[in-house]
Write a protein that holds these residues in place. Sequence first.
Motif: not given
Length: 104
Positions: A1-20
Amino acid sequence: MEPQYEAMWPLAPRVTGDVTEHERPAELAGARVAYLWDELFRGPEMFEVISEVARERHGDVAFVGWEEFGNFHASAAEERRVLEALPELLRSHRVDLVVAAVGA
């Protein structure tokens, strides 16, 4: 059985809208520039160089030191306090432009 690893998305979710994006000024003479710093990477050294070059190129440029605004990358409570106070502090210092320095 191959080892399994959890991976996390390296980018955080956006918390603000676009900035002009605002147009950059062609000239800095007569401007007041604020320095904001997260106290992580050689800010005072960098600000000194930026100030020298700006004055050589543009003459009369005033600077407001980062110490006036606080560390915007501190503990969660301190960060919130600094960021909430920032707009009024920038107005009270009559700031035209900001140099925000962040480092790792």
